[in-house]
Design an enzyme around this catalytic site. Structure first.
Site, PDB file in Angstrom:
ATOM      1  N   ASP A   1       0.575   5.314   0.935  1.00  0.00           N
ATOM      2  CA  ASP A   1      -0.214   6.369   1.563  1.00  0.00           C
ATOM      3  C   ASP A   1       0.452   7.717   1.331  1.00  0.00           C
ATOM      4  O   ASP A   1       1.682   7.823   1.273  1.00  0.00           O
ATOM      5  CB  ASP A   1      -0.349   6.118   3.065  1.00  0.00           C
ATOM      6  CG  ASP A   1      -1.097   4.830   3.369  1.00  0.00           C
ATOM      7  OD1 ASP A   1      -1.861   4.374   2.504  1.00  0.00           O
ATOM      8  OD2 ASP A   1      -0.900   4.276   4.470  1.00  0.00           O
TER       9      ASP A   1
ATOM     10  N   ASP B   1       0.843  -1.197   0.000  1.00  0.00           N
ATOM     11  CA  ASP B   1       0.000   0.000   0.000  1.00  0.00           C
ATOM     12  C   ASP B   1       0.875   1.242   0.000  1.00  0.00           C
ATOM     13  O   ASP B   1       1.972   1.245   0.566  1.00  0.00           O
ATOM     14  CB  ASP B   1      -0.914   0.024   1.232  1.00  0.00           C
ATOM     15  CG  ASP B   1      -1.799  -1.210   1.311  1.00  0.00           C
ATOM     16  OD1 ASP B   1      -2.567  -1.437   0.366  1.00  0.00           O
ATOM     17  OD2 ASP B   1      -1.705  -1.935   2.315  1.00  0.00           O
TER      18      ASP B   1
ATOM     19  N   ASP C   1       2.310   6.900  15.358  1.00  0.00           N
ATOM     20  CA  ASP C   1       2.557   5.939  16.431  1.00  0.00           C
ATOM     21  C   ASP C   1       4.031   5.589  16.597  1.00  0.00           C
ATOM     22  O   ASP C   1       4.625   5.852  17.643  1.00  0.00           O
ATOM     23  CB  ASP C   1       1.704   4.677  16.230  1.00  0.00           C
ATOM     24  CG  ASP C   1       1.812   4.091  14.832  1.00  0.00           C
ATOM     25  OD1 ASP C   1       2.654   4.560  14.037  1.00  0.00           O
ATOM     26  OD2 ASP C   1       1.058   3.143  14.534  1.00  0.00           O
TER      27      ASP C   1
END
Length: 451
Positions: free
Chosen positions: A67, A65, A147
């Site tokens: 982003d 993926d 995070d």
């Protein structure tokens, strides 16, 4: 509930890694992601490839993926792309759709403060969990609220450099998972981060940094506050992404297994011979091998494996109370499933075949009605499960040989390929059946009453 400022006070310090000092190349980036990056930049917005894609490219892994982070709001992103849809309430995101590929575009976010101007949209529970977080900010603010440091790297399309505000570049090179800010605060904001730490460490073969790892056993109980549906999805990521063994061992090591799968964890602890654990590890290793071969894997078979220790323990307890064996098997299956679904929302399309796999096990030693048993839709899954049980005990060897021979005889008599005969219900091909839409039955109309 109240709007609060995160106590995650981290001062961002920019480090720019120029193109000639890192291995990330546009050749390895999705063409669709590049289209999004360039379109945003041409429209006057900042645009960066961000997160796991940058991290993976740095360690030589091709990301699944891609982003993008930008200072454009979701509505502004939507105005630039006709193939864009906005999703999410907790985190408002833009999805730019290119056929089967989706490029996720997120606006830079910031932590709220007690003296903000009221335009923010952040909601925090009294226990620290973030319920909604749509306060937009700068790239520096966005970096420190992510995070892990390894996920806070920004690839700039304007000069192909990497922007690092929290020391993530060095952590990636050292293969180290480190939370940004105070670990306990970050885990309280989102308890699922504890599972994410274990999963990413297993996936990337990283070590969890000591300050990030040390609060895990103490805070593990916070997982019970997470939504069961979310924990189910996280379990699929933990165990069906090709790193199930490492994930399981990480959960054990950091005290999370006892909260996620409490009855199985207790059964494994009580099983002094280690037979049940050997079986679970062997099954997870088989799952990893199937994922590596790009073969389908079934959540039903996975949970049959993970909850088998709990089922065995419940069955022994019921039989010890004098319950008839057949009734004890049924009640043990129901009890374990019911207790587990309070923690992890296991859908019926998975829990029903899971129980069938368990309840068919005694029939292998009976060797009755062979043809009828082999025609059972869960026969092959149950047989493969029986073979896994061989890792716990040699007592099943004769049954395995018998039923393997019976399958060969069946193929010889009926013709065809053995795999073709049985793979439709093998443990990892149940997935196709589980995903298939159910046909609706047409209701018959009652005949009209005549006077």
């Amino acid at each position: 509930m109240s709007d609060t400022q995160s106590t995650n006070a981290v001062a961002p310090i920019l480090q720019v890694i120029p193109r000639d000092a890192h291995p990330v190349s546009r050749r390895d980036i999705s063409q669709n992601a590049l289209r999004v990056l360039y379109r945003l930049r041409e429209a006057g917005f900042q645009s960066y490839l961000v997160g796991g894609a940058v991290r993976d490219l740095l360690i030589g892994v091709i990301p699944k993926d891609f982003d993008v982070a930008t200072d454009a709001t979701p509505e502004q992103v939507k105005s630039l792309f006709r193939n864009c849809r906005l999703i999410g309430r907790r985190f408002r995101l833009a999805h730019v759709v290119f056929g089967r590929e989706i490029i996720e575009v997120a606006t830079f976010r910031a932590a709220s403060s007690n003296d903000d101007d009221g335009n923010g949209d952040r909601k925090v529970h009294d226990d620290g969990r973030v319920l909604r977080d749509n306060i937009y900010g700068t790239i520096e603010e966005d970096a420190v609220r992510r995070d892990f440091t390894a996920n806070a790297l920004y690839y700039a399309i304007e000069d192909f450099s990497i922007r690092d505000y929290v020391g993530g570049y060095e952590d990636v090179l050292a293969r180290r998972m480190r939370l940004i800010g105070d670990p306990e605060t970050r885990y309280r904001e989102d308890p699922v981060r504890m599972l994410r730490a274990v999963r990413l460490a297993a996936k990337l073969d990283f070590e969890i940094e000591s300050a990030t790892a040390s609060p895990l056993p103490k805070l593990a109980g916070l997982l019970s506050e997470a939504a069961p549906a979310r924990l189910f999805e996280e379990c699929l990521k933990l165990f069906l992404s090709g790193h199930a063994v490492a994930s399981f061992e990480g959960l054990e090591r950091h005290g999370l297994l006892a909260v996620l799968l409490p009855e199985s964890a207790e059964a494994l602890k009580a099983n002094r011979s280690g037979a049940l654990r050997r079986m679970v590890i062997a099954g997870l290793a088989n799952t990893d091998a199937r994922v590596a071969r790009d073969e389908p894997v079934s959540p039903a078979f996975l949970f049959a494996l993970l909850l088998w220790p709990a089922y065995c323990r419940a069955l022994m307890a019921l039989q010890g109370q004098g319950v008839h064996v057949t009734e004890a098997q049924r009640r043990a299956a129901d009890r374990v499933t019911l207790h587990q679904t309070h923690i992890i929302a296991l859908p019926r399309r998975f829990s029903v075949p899971m129980q069938e796999i368990w309840l068919l096990q005694p029939r292998f030693s009976q060797r009755k009605r062979v043809g009828r048993f082999m025609a059972h839709p869960r026969f092959r899954a149950a047989f493969d499960f029986l073979q896994l049980r061989q890792h716990a005990s040699d007592e099943h060897a004769a049954d395995i040989v018998y039923w393997r021979d019976e399958q060969l005889v069946h193929v010889a008599v009926n013709g065809g390929d053995g795999d073709a005969e049985f793979d439709s219900t093998s443990p990892d091909d149940i997935a196709a059946e589980e995903a298939a839409p159910r046909k609706r039955r047409r209701r018959r109309r009652s005949p009209a009453k005549t006077e």
